[in-house]
Scaffold this motif. Structure first.
Motif, short mmCIF file in Angstrom:
data_model
loop_
_atom_site.label_atom_id
_atom_site.label_comp_id
_atom_site.label_asym_id
_atom_site.label_seq_id
_atom_site.Cartn_x
_atom_site.Cartn_y
_atom_site.Cartn_z
N ARG A 1 1.14 10.33 -2.62
CA ARG A 1 1.33 11.17 -1.42
C ARG A 1 2.73 10.96 -0.88
O ARG A 1 2.93 10.19 0.07
N PRO A 2 3.73 11.59 -1.47
CA PRO A 2 5.11 11.31 -1.05
C PRO A 2 5.38 11.66 0.42
O PRO A 2 6.35 11.17 0.99
N GLU A 3 4.54 12.47 1.03
CA GLU A 3 4.81 12.87 2.41
C GLU A 3 4.36 11.79 3.42
O GLU A 3 4.63 11.92 4.61
N VAL A 4 3.67 10.76 2.93
CA VAL A 4 3.20 9.71 3.85
C VAL A 4 4.28 8.63 4.01
O VAL A 4 4.79 8.11 3.03
N LYS A 5 4.68 8.36 5.27
CA LYS A 5 5.73 7.38 5.55
C LYS A 5 5.19 6.31 6.50
O LYS A 5 4.25 6.56 7.25
N ALA B 1 0.85 -1.20 0.00
CA ALA B 1 0.00 0.00 0.00
C ALA B 1 0.88 1.25 0.00
O ALA B 1 0.56 2.24 -0.67
N MET B 2 2.01 1.19 0.71
CA MET B 2 2.92 2.35 0.75
C MET B 2 3.51 2.60 -0.63
O MET B 2 3.78 3.75 -0.99
N ALA B 3 3.73 1.52 -1.39
CA ALA B 3 4.28 1.70 -2.74
C ALA B 3 3.31 2.52 -3.60
O ALA B 3 3.72 3.41 -4.34
N PHE C 1 9.57 -10.78 9.30
CA PHE C 1 10.33 -9.55 9.44
C PHE C 1 11.31 -9.40 8.28
O PHE C 1 11.42 -8.33 7.66
N GLN C 2 11.98 -10.50 7.95
CA GLN C 2 12.93 -10.46 6.85
C GLN C 2 12.22 -10.21 5.52
O GLN C 2 12.71 -9.45 4.68
N ALA C 3 11.06 -10.84 5.37
CA ALA C 3 10.30 -10.64 4.13
C ALA C 3 9.87 -9.18 4.00
O ALA C 3 9.88 -8.62 2.89
N ALA C 4 9.53 -8.55 5.11
CA ALA C 4 9.11 -7.15 5.09
C ALA C 4 10.26 -6.27 4.63
O ALA C 4 10.09 -5.38 3.78
N GLN C 5 11.44 -6.53 5.17
CA GLN C 5 12.61 -5.76 4.76
C GLN C 5 12.91 -5.96 3.29
O GLN C 5 13.14 -5.00 2.55
N ALA C 6 12.89 -7.22 2.87
CA ALA C 6 13.23 -7.54 1.49
C ALA C 6 12.26 -6.86 0.52
O ALA C 6 12.67 -6.28 -0.48
N LEU C 7 10.97 -6.93 0.85
CA LEU C 7 9.99 -6.33 -0.06
C LEU C 7 10.16 -4.81 -0.14
O LEU C 7 10.06 -4.23 -1.22
N SER C 8 10.44 -4.17 0.99
CA SER C 8 10.55 -2.72 0.92
C SER C 8 11.80 -2.30 0.14
O SER C 8 11.81 -1.28 -0.52
N ARG C 9 12.84 -3.13 0.21
CA ARG C 9 14.03 -2.85 -0.63
C ARG C 9 13.70 -3.04 -2.10
O ARG C 9 14.04 -2.21 -2.94
N GLU C 10 13.04 -4.14 -2.38
CA GLU C 10 12.70 -4.48 -3.76
C GLU C 10 11.84 -3.40 -4.42
O GLU C 10 12.01 -3.08 -5.59
N LEU C 11 10.94 -2.84 -3.63
CA LEU C 11 10.05 -1.81 -4.19
C LEU C 11 10.69 -0.42 -4.12
O LEU C 11 10.05 0.58 -4.45
N GLY C 12 11.93 -0.36 -3.65
CA GLY C 12 12.63 0.92 -3.58
C GLY C 12 12.09 1.85 -2.51
O GLY C 12 12.19 3.07 -2.60
N VAL D 1 9.46 3.63 3.68
CA VAL D 1 9.26 2.67 4.76
C VAL D 1 10.53 2.63 5.62
O VAL D 1 11.63 2.45 5.08
N PHE D 2 10.36 2.82 6.93
CA PHE D 2 11.51 2.87 7.83
C PHE D 2 11.39 1.80 8.91
O PHE D 2 10.28 1.47 9.34
N PHE D 3 12.53 1.28 9.33
CA PHE D 3 12.54 0.27 10.39
C PHE D 3 13.36 0.79 11.56
O PHE D 3 14.51 1.20 11.37
N LYS D 4 12.78 0.76 12.73
CA LYS D 4 13.55 1.05 13.95
C LYS D 4 13.87 -0.31 14.56
O LYS D 4 12.97 -1.01 15.03
N TYR D 5 15.16 -0.69 14.50
CA TYR D 5 15.54 -2.04 14.92
C TYR D 5 15.63 -2.16 16.44
O TYR D 5 15.79 -1.18 17.15
#
Lengths: 433, 448
Positions: free
Chosen positions: A237-241, A229-231, A261-272, A278-282
């Protein structure tokens, strides 16, 4: 009366929901049950100090597996998620309250999926089921988080023969056997100032509108729908994070990097989207520090599946959003989502539906009138869902502890039988090839 | 092509209570939705249903039930007859558990049975429920709360394994909700059955209707007190209790009815403005009765029985479009509140009940909005819609329950446990009868 609250999860600066629950329980019981001395038993890794506890009116005790006999002997009334089989001989003259705050039978279905060996999974689940049956047999009083869980436990109790006609006659509502004590909203006041997230999460600008996913990315959540959905939103709406906060649990035994968790990271990288939208606070974010993240966001977002686990769950992460008066978007299926829809406190979406999430985010951010109405409703809700309100059934039981459950002697033989079954299957679950 | 048998445990035909109404509607809907199947309705009780075009009706007495089960592939049962357990082998078994029998049983047996006998009755009921759930391939029930308790029982019994969950993580194909429904069309006014017909109720009176039996766990007492308080302001008001006898053979309704009649008599209202209809209104006439009434009412206690129930008498009010007042505690009362079908009250609150009845009798705007809400509720609650999950299960024919071979050993163990509990129960019964005859022959007062 000497009351012991046992936390099975760490308590102190780093707490997940079960620890938070025990922490508040000890405090409220110390305040509201006259003549009671309250002790909070905390496991290894907790950093709650005796001095801190004293300011809340109770004492702390650090326990391990060998402490049970002593704990039970030194207290009259004990509250815990579960009691080990060896507690049976010591607890015949004690009152045991079992706090079944999740429908573990369903949660374990999801948790067990990572176990590839089918036979071992079966044996493990058999052991867990027998453990639950044992807890319900030992319980003089059961508390849980919502009505659906209560109905589930009543089903367990009736199939186990623990609701006799005499029990029913003592209280025909059976609220004195199984009561609902939902996870409450913390009582500290909401600061006036809204934080800015740019310091806490590099890459997020001060003018951005942040959706927060507050809580671990557990295997049975669905972050991928939110990311997709963020993609779509990033183009419109580029201001929505979207910010994921709290990627792991503070207790040992919880995996740092779950497959989801890993799939979430991978997908957000793949979609740029990674570190752009999309940000992750580890790592685990402590209870206190989570406040700043919540106060810098403009809405909550949580997506998962509409399955049996969701059906009886009580998502405590929503309760944190309620505290921050943040409207939220969540998947339908659980009892809190029903409340979100009904009051309304935000918007709900069907499972796995990217378009619905996109539409909901736009509506919530664009329709100011609706957004303000949700915030006003959240503010009102806080007055009804503080811990001092939600724990009232427990307080009432502790003030006047007259259980209606079947007598201890009647339950002794079934309890021993169920304990034996549990121990056998626990061994089988370990040695199963 | 499938042969489907529906087992109904109570009367079917002109005098039907909710199990009979449910079974006949289920037969009708399934016969229509699954034209390639043959459908049989087996009735364990009086039956005067005329021949039906789409399904056969058979009595279940004696050995017939076993033969009937063997002739079919799918058995939908409201309570599987224990004498036919062995014939269920190899059949697809669907339990229609539309009420929580144990809790309901605790209520209606509470008064007339000695404590020890009640416990042993309950114990054999529990063992039998555990056994039936072990044998079931699907379960259907009447609301979400019941579903949660059945799922709880099945979890506790080890019937929901990882494999079951993986086949359907919603578990909706294991336990589905098929609530009690309404007929698709509103009742038609055919002829007058109450106003100006029933002795004591005038053609121009206003009528408050209690449509159903007065079972132990109902609270007519609060209603009678509230009714008396209403009379001065509403002198044209009458209260009729329909259905004082219950058409289920051997069903013990307790002495609530007797007490209610006693109270109405003591207040001098019985036969003047409060009426107890002796006998069960023919099913055909219940629509007319509700159309003539001005307001429906049902009061009970906020017990666990209420919490889990789905009161069919309230569904009947929805069918007839009759605004009603009911006690809070069950899911329909929640629906009444959310959708504005009428008003709800707290249990035993006579003042609150009086106010609610007065308001709903006299506030025309409120009555109109209730009627509109009832109309839209009726459209959503037809039998066709309510039975859709069952139709879907039968069409897909892919049970997610554990395989029969996995459940075999559990079923054997639970059969033994059930037989043991039943032997104890009947032993106790014989003992009681024996001591009763000894005591009565020695002219001592009977026990209990």
């Amino acid at each position: 009366m000497r009351i012991l609250v046992v936390s099975r999860s760490v308590v102190g600066s780093r707490m997940s929901a079960p620890g938070i629950r025990a922490f508040h329980m000890a405090q409220i019981l110390a305040e509201q049950v006259e003549g009671a001395t309250v002790t909070l038993a905390i496991p290894e890794g907790s950093d709650l100090t005796a001095a801190e506890a004293a300011t809340f009116g109770y004492s702390v005790y650090r326990y391990d597996r060998r402490s049970w006999a002593r704990l039970i002997r030194n207290h009259d009334l004990l509250i815990s998620l579960g009691f080990p089989p060896m507690a049976i001989p010591f607890s015949q003259r004690r009152l045991l309250i079992v706090d079944l705050f999740s429908n573990f039978a369903m949660e374990w279905m999801e948790a067990g999926k990572s176990q590839r060996n089918r036979r071992r999974r079966f044996a493990w689940y058999e052991a867990q089921r027998r453990y639950l049956n044992l807890q319900l047999t030992l319980a003089d009083f059961v508390i849980c988080n919502n009505e659906r869980q209560r109905e589930t436990w009543l089903g367990f109790l009736s199939s186990l023969g623990l609701i006799s006609a005499a029990v029913y006659d003592r209280d025909r509502s059976l609220r004195r056997l199984v009561a609902v004590c939902p996870h409450g909203i913390r009582s500290d006041p909401l600061p006036d100032r809204r934080h800015s997230l740019d310091e806490l999460a590099p890459g997020i600008g001060s003018g951005d509108r942040v959706l927060i996913w507050n809580g671990g990315i557990i295997d049975w959540y669905d972050p991928l729908t939110a990311i997709r959905a963020m993609a779509v939103l990033s183009r419109q709406r580029p201001e929505v994070k979207l910010l994921f906060v709290g990627s792991r649990y503070p207790d040992p035994g919880f995996a740092d990097n779950s497959p989801t968790f890993q799939a979430a990271q991978a997908l957000s990288r793949e979609l740029g989207l990674y570190n752009r939208t999309v940000f992750f606070k580890y790592g685990w974010v402590p209870y206190e520090a989570m406040k700043s993240y919540l106060l810098g966001s403009c809405a909550g977002l949580s997506t998962y599946y509409d399955n049996a686990e969701t059906h009886s769950s009580y998502r405590t992460r929503f309760v944190d959003l309620f505290w921050a008066e943040l409207p939220l978007i969540c998947t339908r299926g659980d009892i809190l989502a029903e409340m979100v829809e009904r009051r309304p406190l935000g918007l709900t979406v069907p499972e796995k539906n990217v378009d619905a999430v996109v539409a909901a985010v736009k509506r919530l951010l664009d329709d100011e009138q609706f957004y303000d109405r949700c915030r006003a409703n959240l503010h009102q809700l806080k007055g009804e869902m503080g811990w001092e309100q939600t724990l009232q059934p427990l307080v009432a039981f502790c003030r006047d502890p007259r259980p209606i459950a079947r007598s201890k002697p009647e339950r002794l033989i079934p309890a021993l039988g169920r304990a034996a079954g549990y121990l056998v299957w626990r061994v089988l679950a370990r040695v199963m090839p | 092509m499938k042969r489907i048998l529906i087992l109904c445990k109570s009367a079917v035909g002109t005098a039907m209570s909710s199990p009979g109404i449910r079974a006949t509607n289920m037969a009708r809907v399934l016969a229509h939705a699954l034209p390639e199947s043959t459908l049989t309705l087996g009735v364990d009780g009086p039956c005067d249903l005329p021949p039906q075009p789409r399904y056969a009706v058979r009595p279940l007495s004696g050995d017939q039930v076993r033969a009937l089960i063997r002739q079919n592939d799918v058995v939908i049962s409201q309570g599987f007859p224990s004498r036919a357990l062995a014939s269920s082998f190899g059949r697809t078994l669907i339990l229609d558990f539309f009420t929580n029998f144990m809790i309901e049983g605790l209520e209606y047996r509470a008064q007339r049975i000695a404590a020890a006998q009640r416990e042993s009755w309950l114990e054999s009921q529990r063992r039998y429920l555990n056994l039936q759930l072990t044998l079931a391939d699907y379960v259907i029930c009447a609301n979400e709360r019941q579903r949660d308790t059945w799922l709880g029982m099945m979890s506790s019994l080890g019937l929901i394994t990882g494999d079951v969950y993986d086949r359907d993580p919603t578990l909706r194909s294991l336990v589905a909700v098929c609530p009690y429904g309404v007929r698709a069309t509103a009742p038609l006014r055919r002829h007058r059955v109450l106003k100006g017909v029933y002795p004591g109720i005038g053609a121009n009176d206003r009528l408050l209707l209690w449509n159903g039996g007065i079972l132990r766990y109902y609270d007519p007492e609060s209603l009678i007190h509230a009714f008396r308080a209403l009379l001065p302001a509403n002198p044209d008001l009458k209260l009729l209790f329909l259905g004082n006898r219950y058409p289920v053979v051997g069903f013990d309704i307790g002495d609530t009815l007797g007490k209610a009649i006693g109270l109405a008599r003591a207040l001098g209202l019985e036969g003047q403005s409060i009426f107890f209809n002796d006998g069960w209104l023919p099913f055909e006439d219940s629509g007319d009765a509700m159309l003539e009434a001005d307001l429906g009412v049902s009061t009970y206690y906020d017990t666990l029985e209420t919490h889990l129930s789905y009161r069919t008498r309230l569904v009947d009010f929805i069918w007839a479009g009759l605004p009603f007042v009911c006690t809070r505690g069950d899911l329909i009362a929640e629906q009444v509140q959310h959708e504005g079908l009428g008003l709800t009250v707290t249990e035993r609150d006579v003042a609150g009940l009086t106010a609610a009845l007065h308001r709903l009798l006299n506030d025309e705007a409120l009555r109109a909005s209730c009627r509109a809400a009832l109309e839209s509720a009726r459209e959503r609650m037809t039998w066709e819609r309510q039975m859709a999950p069952l139709v879907d299960l039968l069409r897909r024919n892919a049970p997610v329950a554990q395989s029969k071979s996995m459940r075999g050993p559990m079923a054997l163990l639970r059969t033994a446990q059930y037989l043991n509990a039943r032997t104890r129960e009947s032993g106790q019964q014989r003992l009681r009868n024996a001591s009763f005859s000894v005591l009565s022959s020695s002219r001592l007062p009977p026990p209990g």
